[in-house]
Design an enzyme around this catalytic site. Structure first.
Site, PDB file in Angstrom:
ATOM      1  N   ILE A 182     105.699  37.058  75.528  1.00  0.00           N
ATOM      2  CA  ILE A 182     105.435  37.387  74.128  1.00  0.00           C
ATOM      3  C   ILE A 182     104.488  36.352  73.514  1.00  0.00           C
ATOM      4  O   ILE A 182     103.596  36.690  72.749  1.00  0.00           O
ATOM      5  CB  ILE A 182     106.765  37.434  73.321  1.00  0.00           C
ATOM      6  CG1 ILE A 182     107.769  38.406  73.964  1.00  0.00           C
ATOM      7  CG2 ILE A 182     106.501  37.798  71.868  1.00  0.00           C
ATOM      8  CD1 ILE A 182     107.375  39.843  73.994  1.00  0.00           C
ATOM      9  N   ASN A 192     112.747  24.895  69.570  1.00  0.00           N
ATOM     10  CA  ASN A 192     112.305  25.556  70.794  1.00  0.00           C
ATOM     11  C   ASN A 192     111.259  24.673  71.462  1.00  0.00           C
ATOM     12  O   ASN A 192     110.061  24.801  71.202  1.00  0.00           O
ATOM     13  CB  ASN A 192     111.758  26.950  70.473  1.00  0.00           C
ATOM     14  CG  ASN A 192     111.284  27.678  71.719  1.00  0.00           C
ATOM     15  OD1 ASN A 192     111.375  27.155  72.834  1.00  0.00           O
ATOM     16  ND2 ASN A 192     110.771  28.880  71.548  1.00  0.00           N
ATOM     17  N   CYS A 201     109.583  26.989  75.444  1.00  0.00           N
ATOM     18  CA  CYS A 201     108.914  28.276  75.691  1.00  0.00           C
ATOM     19  C   CYS A 201     107.861  28.093  76.781  1.00  0.00           C
ATOM     20  O   CYS A 201     106.997  27.217  76.679  1.00  0.00           O
ATOM     21  CB  CYS A 201     108.256  28.795  74.412  1.00  0.00           C
ATOM     22  SG  CYS A 201     107.409  30.362  74.691  1.00  0.00           S
ATOM     23  N   THR A 260     113.850  30.616  79.418  1.00  0.00           N
ATOM     24  CA  THR A 260     113.400  31.408  80.571  1.00  0.00           C
ATOM     25  C   THR A 260     112.734  30.525  81.635  1.00  0.00           C
ATOM     26  O   THR A 260     112.291  29.422  81.352  1.00  0.00           O
ATOM     27  CB  THR A 260     112.388  32.485  80.124  1.00  0.00           C
ATOM     28  OG1 THR A 260     111.331  31.835  79.418  1.00  0.00           O
ATOM     29  CG2 THR A 260     113.039  33.518  79.233  1.00  0.00           C
ATOM     30  N   GLY A 269     121.094  34.841  81.063  1.00  0.00           N
ATOM     31  CA  GLY A 269     121.699  35.786  81.985  1.00  0.00           C
ATOM     32  C   GLY A 269     123.058  36.348  81.639  1.00  0.00           C
ATOM     33  O   GLY A 269     123.623  37.097  82.439  1.00  0.00           O
ATOM     34  N   GLY A 318     120.581  37.326  75.086  1.00  0.00           N
ATOM     35  CA  GLY A 318     119.304  37.919  74.700  1.00  0.00           C
ATOM     36  C   GLY A 318     119.042  39.217  75.437  1.00  0.00           C
ATOM     37  O   GLY A 318     119.361  40.317  74.962  1.00  0.00           O
ATOM     38  N   THR A 319     118.488  39.092  76.643  1.00  0.00           N
ATOM     39  CA  THR A 319     118.020  40.243  77.421  1.00  0.00           C
ATOM     40  C   THR A 319     119.049  41.371  77.536  1.00  0.00           C
ATOM     41  O   THR A 319     118.700  42.552  77.421  1.00  0.00           O
ATOM     42  CB  THR A 319     117.618  39.755  78.836  1.00  0.00           C
ATOM     43  OG1 THR A 319     116.612  38.767  78.684  1.00  0.00           O
ATOM     44  CG2 THR A 319     117.086  40.892  79.693  1.00  0.00           C
TER      45      THR A 319
HETATM   46  C1  LIG Z   1     111.457  39.311  74.687  1.00  0.00           C
HETATM   47  C2  LIG Z   1     111.960  37.919  74.597  1.00  0.00           C
HETATM   48  C3  LIG Z   1     111.550  37.093  73.549  1.00  0.00           C
HETATM   49  C4  LIG Z   1     112.004  35.772  73.462  1.00  0.00           C
HETATM   50  N1  LIG Z   1     111.611  34.996  72.413  1.00  0.00           N
HETATM   51  C5  LIG Z   1     112.108  33.731  72.286  1.00  0.00           C
HETATM   52  C6  LIG Z   1     111.776  32.931  71.165  1.00  0.00           C
HETATM   53  O1  LIG Z   1     111.070  33.340  70.252  1.00  0.00           O
HETATM   54  N2  LIG Z   1     112.300  31.671  71.112  1.00  0.00           N
HETATM   55  C7  LIG Z   1     113.129  31.177  72.087  1.00  0.00           C
HETATM   56  O2  LIG Z   1     113.584  30.032  71.986  1.00  0.00           O
HETATM   57  N3  LIG Z   1     113.470  31.927  73.155  1.00  0.00           N
HETATM   58  C8  LIG Z   1     112.980  33.182  73.263  1.00  0.00           C
HETATM   59  N4  LIG Z   1     113.328  33.951  74.346  1.00  0.00           N
HETATM   60  C9  LIG Z   1     114.233  33.378  75.365  1.00  0.00           C
HETATM   61  C10 LIG Z   1     115.677  33.762  75.067  1.00  0.00           C
HETATM   62  O3  LIG Z   1     116.078  33.308  73.799  1.00  0.00           O
HETATM   63  C11 LIG Z   1     116.628  33.202  76.128  1.00  0.00           C
HETATM   64  O4  LIG Z   1     116.537  31.787  76.128  1.00  0.00           O
HETATM   65  C12 LIG Z   1     116.294  33.685  77.519  1.00  0.00           C
HETATM   66  O5  LIG Z   1     115.832  35.021  77.494  1.00  0.00           O
HETATM   67  C13 LIG Z   1     117.497  33.588  78.462  1.00  0.00           C
HETATM   68  O6  LIG Z   1     118.607  34.286  77.944  1.00  0.00           O
HETATM   69  P1  LIG Z   1     118.927  35.823  78.338  1.00  0.00           P
HETATM   70  O7  LIG Z   1     118.930  35.906  79.833  1.00  0.00           O
HETATM   71  O8  LIG Z   1     120.266  36.113  77.711  1.00  0.00           O
HETATM   72  O9  LIG Z   1     117.834  36.650  77.728  1.00  0.00           O
HETATM   73  C14 LIG Z   1     112.896  35.266  74.451  1.00  0.00           C
HETATM   74  C15 LIG Z   1     113.305  36.098  75.499  1.00  0.00           C
HETATM   75  C16 LIG Z   1     112.859  37.407  75.589  1.00  0.00           C
HETATM   76  C17 LIG Z   1     113.318  38.272  76.735  1.00  0.00           C
END
Ligand SMILES: Cc1cc2nc3c(=O)[nH]c(=O)nc-3n(C[C@H](O)[C@H](O)[C@H](O)COP(=O)(O)O)c2cc1C
Length: 265
Positions: free
Chosen positions: A30, A88, A91, A154, A206, A227-228
């Site tokens: 993104i 953050n 990223c 991520t 995850g 998140g995901t």
């Molecule tokens: C589409 C998308 C957008 C994300 N945007 C941000 C963001 O703006 N700031 C941030 O700290 N992490 C962002 N992340 C990371 C998530 O907050 C999280 O740390 C990461 O996806 C792992 O968690 P999950 O497996 O539950 O998604 C984003 C992840 C996804 C998939």
């Protein structure tokens, strides 16, 4: 609720396509697309607060420099709506700031020290998994006064389209999230808790079911972020909550604190 990261100026984000599916997860690039701080304060925050009056709202700050982080915190401190800041510094999808900041112990320490001087709300730091020493980064953040550490963000990744013979994402690289990263994020959370047992820790990466949330708590986390999984199944949060209370009843635990960190002792 952690809101999407906000930056000082509006950001259009990276070239599309910006998301693709992978086995057990997804890759996104993104690139911190957001409306910028002024519009965030004027429009997004009031709209969020009006439609979610009971939510504890945490702002995720994305600065490219120390000064930008401080600017964001100063402007948002008086909002009343924001109950904590999540920095953050992890990223993988931006050229400046992001994980470049978070892989540097000195920069992380200075950022947290300066933020703590001006912030009227707790300061959380979201650390990157893309360093050989995530415990070292968490340690300097804790020493600098961080109120909590979030482990983790991520993991840098890519996918190639074999018909077009090109990378799928417009940005070539993105960040892998979802169940694929759970064991790696859990390990980092566990290591941070072992090194810093007094530091409040939030597990992230995850979680798509209650069983994984319990694993983060057993590793030492007080809370988890999801998140995901919510893209695929928006009711994941309710399922996790139900699983947690069923698990606690079955195991005879009366509070999260009773089993937090048990696997790390
Ligand atoms: C589409 C998308 C957008 C994300 N945007 C941000 C963001 O703006 N700031 C941030 O700290 N992490 C962002 N992340 C990371 C998530 O907050 C999280 O740390 C990461 O996806 C792992 O968690 P999950 O497996 O539950 O998604 C984003 C992840 C996804 C998939």
């Amino acid at each position: 609720v952690i809101l999407k990261s906000v930056s000082k100026n509006p950001r259009p984000g990276n070239v599309p396509p910006r998301c693709c599916e992978t086995d057990s997860g997804m890759i996104n690039s993104i690139g911190l697309a957001n409306v910028g701080l002024d519009k965030f304060i004027a429009e997004k925050l009031p709209a969020f607060a009006a439609s979610n009056p009971d939510a504890v709202c945490i702002a995720s700050l994305a600065g490219e420099t120390l000064d930008e982080f401080l600017y964001l915190a100063e402007k948002l401190s008086g909002s009343g709506t924001i109950k904590a800041f999540e920095l953050n510094i992890s990223c993988p999808n931006v050229a400046k700031g992001g994980m470049h900041f978070g892989a540097d112990c000195n920069a992380s320490r200075q950022l947290v020290e300066e933020m703590k001087k001006i912030s009227s709300v707790p300061v959380w730091v979201k650390v990157t998994p893309s360093t050989t020493d995530p415990v070292g980064v968490a340690t300097v953040c804790a020493e600098a006064g961080a109120d909590a550490v979030v482990a983790t963000n991520t993991i840098p990744a890519m996918k190639i389209d074999i018909t077009r013979c090109r990378p799928v994402l417009g940005n070539t690289f993105g960040g892998l999230s979802g169940p694929a990263i759970f064991p790696a994020s859990l390990r980092i959370a566990y290591m941070i808790h072992r090194a810093l047992p007094e530091l409040p820790l939030v597990g992230c990466g995850g979680v798509d079911c209650g069983e994984k949330a319990v694993q983060y708590i057993l590793a030492g986390c007080s809370a988890v972020e999801i998140g995901t999984a919510t893209f695929r199944r928006p009711d994941t949060l309710a399922e996790v909550k139900q699983f947690l209370s069923d698990y606690m009843e079955k195991m005879g635990f009366n509070s999260i604190e009773e089993f937090r960190g048990l696997a790390a002792r």
